[in-house]
Each structure stands twice: as C-alpha cells, then as structure tokens.
Design an enzyme around this catalytic site. Structure first.
Site, PDB file in Angstrom:
ATOM      1  N   ASP A 232       6.440 -11.138  36.054  1.00  0.00           N
ATOM      2  CA  ASP A 232       6.744 -11.272  34.639  1.00  0.00           C
ATOM      3  C   ASP A 232       7.556 -12.570  34.531  1.00  0.00           C
ATOM      4  O   ASP A 232       8.050 -13.105  35.550  1.00  0.00           O
ATOM      5  CB  ASP A 232       7.535 -10.062  34.115  1.00  0.00           C
TER       6      ASP A 232
HETATM    7  C1  BGC Z   1       7.113 -10.192  28.806  1.00  0.00           C
HETATM    8  C2  BGC Z   1       5.659 -10.158  29.239  1.00  0.00           C
HETATM    9  C3  BGC Z   1       4.958 -11.399  28.751  1.00  0.00           C
HETATM   10  C4  BGC Z   1       5.683 -12.620  29.309  1.00  0.00           C
HETATM   11  C5  BGC Z   1       5.051 -13.933  28.881  1.00  0.00           C
HETATM   12  C6  BGC Z   1       7.818 -11.486  29.180  1.00  0.00           C
HETATM   13  O1  BGC Z   1       9.044 -11.580  28.547  1.00  0.00           O
HETATM   14  O2  BGC Z   1       7.812  -9.104  29.380  1.00  0.00           O
HETATM   15  O3  BGC Z   1       5.030  -9.007  28.740  1.00  0.00           O
HETATM   16  O4  BGC Z   1       3.609 -11.388  29.146  1.00  0.00           O
HETATM   17  O5  BGC Z   1       7.023 -12.610  28.821  1.00  0.00           O
HETATM   18  O6  BGC Z   1       5.242 -14.155  27.525  1.00  0.00           O
END
Ligand code: BGC
Length: 581
Positions: A232
């Site tokens: 993530d």
């Molecule tokens: C989120 C993800 C997301 C990623 C990219 C993170 O803060 O938890 O779900 O895909 O950011 O935007």
C-alpha cells in the site's frame, strides 16, 4: 514486444536497474528501462471508478484526477449478490483503463466489515467472506478480461482506519483462515489477480509488508498466487526483509531511500541477488503481460458508462421498509425534503474518490415531474436550523407523500478515519422526526456507506437504502421509488439495533500498546447475531421488492440431501429475503 523471456532479460540488467525496478519511479508509475525495451507502466485507483491523476499526485483524494465515471461503491454492489453485475462492472473499468493507458487498477478492496465503525466500509463488500470473495473474483475476471491487471487489497486484516499504518491485528490462525483470508483466497484461486496490495498494519506483531508467512506461505504456496505483491502507498517498513518475505514492489517511489537500503543489503549479504532476480522477474512478467496486450482501439465512452453506473445503482439499493407508501404514483403531490436530494452523497472520501463525469441528483431526475423541494437542513453543519425545519414541515403538510433524503456526511466516514457512532447527524435525524410528525406518508432515502441506527423507523412508512450509489444515484433512486424498476438489493451486512451489540465493540479501536485484539474470533457479523439469537434491526440478506411471494408445500427429502464440502452458493435472488433452509 517482449524481447526475450524475462529470465534472460533480468540476466542483462545491472544490479542498479534491478533494485530500481522494485520501487515506483513516481507516485503512479513503475520504472521503465529503454535500453532493454522495458516500458514504464501506470497504476491507478480504483476500485469503483478510474482515479487517474495526470499531474499533482496524492493517495488521499485531495488533488483532482481525470474526469471519470463513478460507479456505486462496493458496499452497494455487494448488495446485488450478482456475480454477473460485478463481472460487467470489471469489464467496463478494464476498457476504461485500456483507453487511458492504465495497466493496473488498484482494487477490489475486500477487507471484512468487522465493525460498522470502519471508515472505509463503503469500499468493502461485506461482513461475509464468501460473498466478498465471489464479488471480488467476478470483478477481477471482468477487469482482467481486458488485459488490465487488478490489485486486490488490503492484504490482510485491515479492518480499521485508526492507526492503520502501525496497529497490530492480534488474532488466531483459525479466524484468519475462516474470516479474514477467504475473500482473498477465493479471488486468487478463481481469478488470479495480477497483483496483491499488502496492508499497512501488522498481523500478530509483523508488518504485512514483510510477513513471510502471509506473503510466501499463505499467498503463494497455499493458494498458488502467480503475480506480484505491491505495498500500500508507503507501507514498506524494512525493505530488505520485505523482498525476502515476498513483497516485490514498493509504491510509490521512496526517492531512492529504499533502493539504497536494498543495495546495502546485497553488499552485506543480507539478501542474495538471486532473491532480487526473482522479485524482478515477477514484476516484469506483469509489465509485459500488459504491454503485449495493449488495445489501442479501446475507448472511454463516458456517456455509455454513465448509463452502466445507472444500471448498477438499480441493483445495489435496498428497500428496507414499505408499508404501502411505495411505489410512488405520478398523480400524487410529492415533496422531496433534505439537502441530499439536491446534492447527493454518492461516493466516499480518500484514494477511491473519483472526479465524476456527470452527477444526477434525485431533484434533477425529477425535473419533469411536479415535485416540490425543501432543503430541511444545511449540508455544511450537523445542527438543525429552525427556519429550514419549519419550511420542510410546511412542504410535507401540503403533499400526499414526503420523501426525506438523509444519510451520513463526508466528514463522518472516510478513508483515514473511523466513524464514532452509527447515528446520522443530528439535523438529519431531527428532520425525519419533524416531517413524520406532520406527514404520515413519509418515505426515507438513506445515502451512506455503511449501516446506521434508525430511532425513527416506526414513524415512517418506507425506507430505501441507497448506499453510495455512484454518479447516477438520482436517476436510479427515482426509478425505484416510482416502481419503474423493482428493487432487488439485499443487505450484505447486518444492521444491529445498537452499536454496542456488535461483537467487536469492546476491542475495536485497540489498546495503548497499539494492538487490536480480535477476541470475537470467527463470530463476525451474522455469525455472531445468529449464534446469540439476537434481535437486529435488519439481518444480513434482508431486502424487499414490490412483489409478494408465497411459499407453500415446501418439502425436504432427507434421502436426497447430501452433506458435502461444497459451500452453499448464493444465486442472484430476486426474492425478498434469502431463504435459509
Ligand atoms: C490506500 C490504497 C490506495 C493507495 C493509492 C492508500 O492510501 O490505502 O487503497 O490504493 O493509497 O492511492
């Protein structure tokens, strides 16, 4: 396009190139290496619309992205119980990605709704692992049929937003394998997502991004995952341990910091170059799978996809109560009350936030009809406004039926924070009470991403739960209210009578040691309420239609019934409730 097989390609890469391949080159792109013909591919959020950012990038939904179509969020689409809908939603998104040169869509999000307080429940499918897995596998098959990858997330046990980056989910293996893993497992086994996104949190003390048991044993060896794992955004902790554990790609770029750590790790012999090679091979397999199947003819037809968002919304809304008030008739004097009729809440905040192409409110959808309107509350505050309340009551008195639009505000549920309560904002609750006092024929339309309590339920004649219905929310709401389409959604989560009834209530936010104990074990959602024989507001699977059904002369033949290992499968029922035999 692939010049040779990836193994040979990796042999031709310098150590530096291999290291850099394991991190994003910026917020949304992987590194490309021109001299070797390796293209730089782009990833974008997800999951219920394309959030492709052209310039200023962020993962919190702050800066704008290109205009795209916002579909209903997963809390709603799961209420369809319809694999075919999810498959076709995936196909549409896959086509949009091809047209926009996006190689991997960051979704679906399949974490289990352990508590209705999780601020991101709107993005998750269900409290039930089987339903979540079926929905996810169908969505993934749809996207990937267009030769675009998915990133099923957040692996694993990311069930709260509070301290999501560091909290340790403390739970036993049975609970993991029976509740928190199966949605991922089903998706991997049935649909082979090209990538998996690991969660920020720790599981029993170990960060997901460096959890060898999770990423290597469970994901690859037990389930047979063949793609690559990415972090993530910013979830890497010890990058060297991460690669060793089976975490191939760090996103976004760490500006060279982690590349330096990997280099040092190789020099010091903490990680072998061979392990690094395997990670790079897995990444390149996916890069070329996309690059070799580019569809230059793909078109992002926003108008056509808006209509698909409308169709999806029709299947995701749930009729929870109807004492003869619905469907509405065009010859009735109808009033719409509540700011959400004009400014609908139709998506959630954070990384999934879509810059919507066209939003249709209920009021706009009703413009050809003779419908009056009173805002009833100020959408910028939770406090009631006496003048607006009086105006709403006057409008309600003059009408044959009042439809009150309420829900949860953006400030109350979002990525990055959890809800504090299951109540709606005070001014929404007061409005429902005030209108129902002067108009017996009151119907409530609720727009929000999770469940709420309804202290007013006995005062109203109808409740349509719109969830976060995507950009065509208004049109779909009207179609259902007027009975042009028969409601068919069924709840993918239990609505408890009180927050305190939820099995995780005592431990949900965790303790001072930054641990959240999952003491309720496997008794999550209806598994708990059923076992306790507990009265709930609406059970899992509940949802009415405008049709009545009568079952009679049902018989079961014990010689025909078999007790085998095959799980009971949900079909796309259009019955008012799921029949449990
Ligand atoms: C989120 C993800 C997301 C990623 C990219 C993170 O803060 O938890 O779900 O895909 O950011 O935007």
């Amino acid at each position: 396009m692939k010049p040779m097989n990836v193994k040979e390609l990796v042999e031709r890469m310098t150590l530096e190139e291999k290291i850099e391949m394991c991190s994003g080159v910026d917020f949304w792109h992987l590194k490309g290496i021109e001299r070797l013909g390796i293209p730089s591919i782009m990833v974008s959020d997800g999951p219920h619309g394309l959030r492709k950012q052209a310039d200023k990038a962020d993962n919190l939904g702050i800066n704008d992205s290109i205009q795209a179509v916002c579909f209903p969020t997963a809390a709603g689409t799961a209420s369809s119980f319809n694999r075919a809908l999810l498959r076709s939603l995936g196909e549409t998104l896959g086509e949009e990605c091809q047209a926009e040169h996006v190689a991997i869509l960051l979704g679906p999000a399949v974490n289990i709704k352990r508590s209705p307080l999780c601020g991101r429940n709107f993005e998750y499918f269900s409290e039930d692992p089987y339903l979540a897995g079926e929905m996810a596998a169908s969505y993934i098959s749809g996207v990937q049929s267009k030769h675009v990858g998915t990133s099923i997330k957040h692996f694993a046990v990311n069930n709260q937003e509070r301290r999501r980056m560091t909290v340790s989910a403390v739970t036993d293996e049975r609970t993991l394998r029976e509740i928190y893993f199966p949605a991922f497992e089903a998706a991997v086994k049935q649909a082979q997502p090209w990538t998996v996104m690991c969660s920020y949190n720790r599981i029993n003390g170990v960060y997901s991004s460096e959890n060898e048991w999770l990423l290597d044993q469970v994901l690859r060896r037990d389930w047979g995952f063949q793609g690559f794992v990415m972090t993530d955004w910013g979830a890497a902790n010890d990058r060297v341990e991460g690669i060793k554990a089976g975490l191939e790609l760090e996103m976004p770029s760490s500006g060279g910091v982690n590349s330096a750590r990997i280099r040092k790790g190789v020099q010091e012999g903490r990680i072998s170059e061979e392990t690094l090679d395997h990670a790079v091979e897995r990444i390149l397999e996916i890069v070329f799978r996309y690059a070799e199947n580019r569809d230059e003819t793909a078109v992002f037809d926003r108008a056509a996809d808006h209509e698909k968002a409308h169709q999806a919304a029709l299947e995701t809304m749930v009729l929870l109560k109807n004492e003869g008030a619905l469907p509405l008739r065009k010859d009735q004097k109808i009033t719409f009350i509540g700011g959400f009729a004009e400014h609908p809440r139709y998506q959630g905040g954070g990384s999934s936030h879509v810059n919507s192409y066209k939003v249709t409110s209920a009021l706009e959808a009703a413009k050809e009809l003779d419908v009056t309107y009173a805002p009833g509350y100020d959408t910028n505050t939770t406090e009631s406004d006496e003048a607006l309340l009086e105006e709403a009551q006057e409008a309600a008195k003059k009408a044959d039926v009042a439809v009150v639009f309420v829900g949860i505000t953006d400030a109350m549920e979002s990525e990055g924070m959890d809800r504090r309560t299951l109540s709606m904002p005070k001014n929404h609750e007061v409005l429902v009470k005030a209108v129902s006092e002067v108009q017996k024929n009151t119907v409530v339309v609720v727009m929000c991403g999770g469940c709420i309590t309804m202290p007013w339920i006995d005062d109203v004649r109808g409740v349509l739960y719109a969830y976060l219905g995507g950009e065509a929310v208004g049109t779909a709401t009207l179609d259902l209210l007027f009975g042009d389409v028969n409601p068919s959604g069924k709840l993918a989560e239990t609505f408890p009578r009180r927050l305190e009834d939820n099995p995780s209530y005592l431990y949900f936010f965790g303790d001072e040691q930054n641990k959240t104990e999952y003491r309720e074990g496997v008794f999550v959602g209806y598994r708990y309420y059923d076992k306790k024989n507990m009265d709930v507001l609406f059970p899992f699977g509940y949802g009415l239609s405008y049709t009545t059904f009568e079952y009679s002369n049902l018989t079961l033949d014990k010689s025909e019934m078999k007790d085998n290992d095959t799980p009971v499968s949900y079909t796309h029922l259009t019955l008012p409730t799921i029949l449990r035999v």
